[in-house]
Design a protein around this motif. Sequence first.
Motif: not given
Length: 370
Positions: A30-41, A71-83
Amino acid sequence: MFVLVDRVLKGAWMSAWGCLRLVRSRDAAGGLVVRFGVAVLDAYLEFLAVRSRPNTVVAVAYDLKVFFTVVAKAPGRVSAADVLAFVTAQYAGGPAGRLQVAGEGGGVSARTVRRRLSSVSGLFAFLQARGDVEANPVPRGLPTRRERQRPRQGVPLVRTPRTLPRILQPVQVDALLAALRTHRDRAMAEAMVLGGLRRCEVLGLRLEDLQVAARRVFIAEGKGGHQRQIPVSGRFFASVAGYLDAERPPGIATDRLFVVLKGPGRGRPLSPPGLDQILESARQRAGLGKVTCHQLRHTCLTRLREAGMALEAVQAQAGHASIESTRIYLHLADDWLASQYRRAAEAIDAQLFSGKPLSHNAFSVIEGGR
């Protein structure tokens, strides 16, 4: 041709990250589960669920959704400038239709921005440990001219103002408690305003956690997983007794103390939105302004300090990991500050009006008030 296909695929991939969907469900218990359907997340949310409360996992998931929507980028493409651009977008309100805006100023609060950065940084720290990314793109801070002398003490990305929590006056507390319609509702409010419990701690109470004879409560599910045992007023136990005798449905499966009394969910553990709704309805009947569960907790801890309770004892009652979190109640307790000021002012006035230098005893009075 191949370059064109690569650009199309890359654009589709980035578009997918900008349109993440957060799906909520329940597990077998009965516990709450949240998912994106994206493996890494989803891997990170599963890792987080082991060490955090369900509400924390939901909040982090929503923060990640907002980040990747902007940001609309995959994690591997995110840079400090995006943050850094994400931080700016938060304050400015972000692109139309791509960022939920809160507040009158056109952007979210500084505390919300800081929390979202913490959620994003946690994700990338996890991915870096797994080897999915080379580095965490969230900067620790901005460098200053004193970077050489203090290499790790740069300017924080987000400055959050330190504001005093709001508390209720005694007449407001009386009006709120009088507007609550059941023993259950009064017991929950009294646990917060007389015992200083957090909302999650109230809802996490089990029948076996009550030590009626000693007037104590065992907090098994405190913040951060910390447990503690604290005293609570006899008024709380009297309300609990009335609730157990006349209101709590018999023969229910859960051992949670506070459950739903009516409707299709009768007998199930009360949820945080359910408690918030009870408090909101009572507030409206009492004709009060905004009242939250955390305000009741702040009110309790402030009154305990005003009554002379040692700061270390207030820390233990509150369940604060650091006493720095408890020091805020020194500023809320007006009598403490006024008494310290009067002692010092009287010593200074005696020296000014007498024309004599401060004596050693006067200095002791001032030093003793620090």
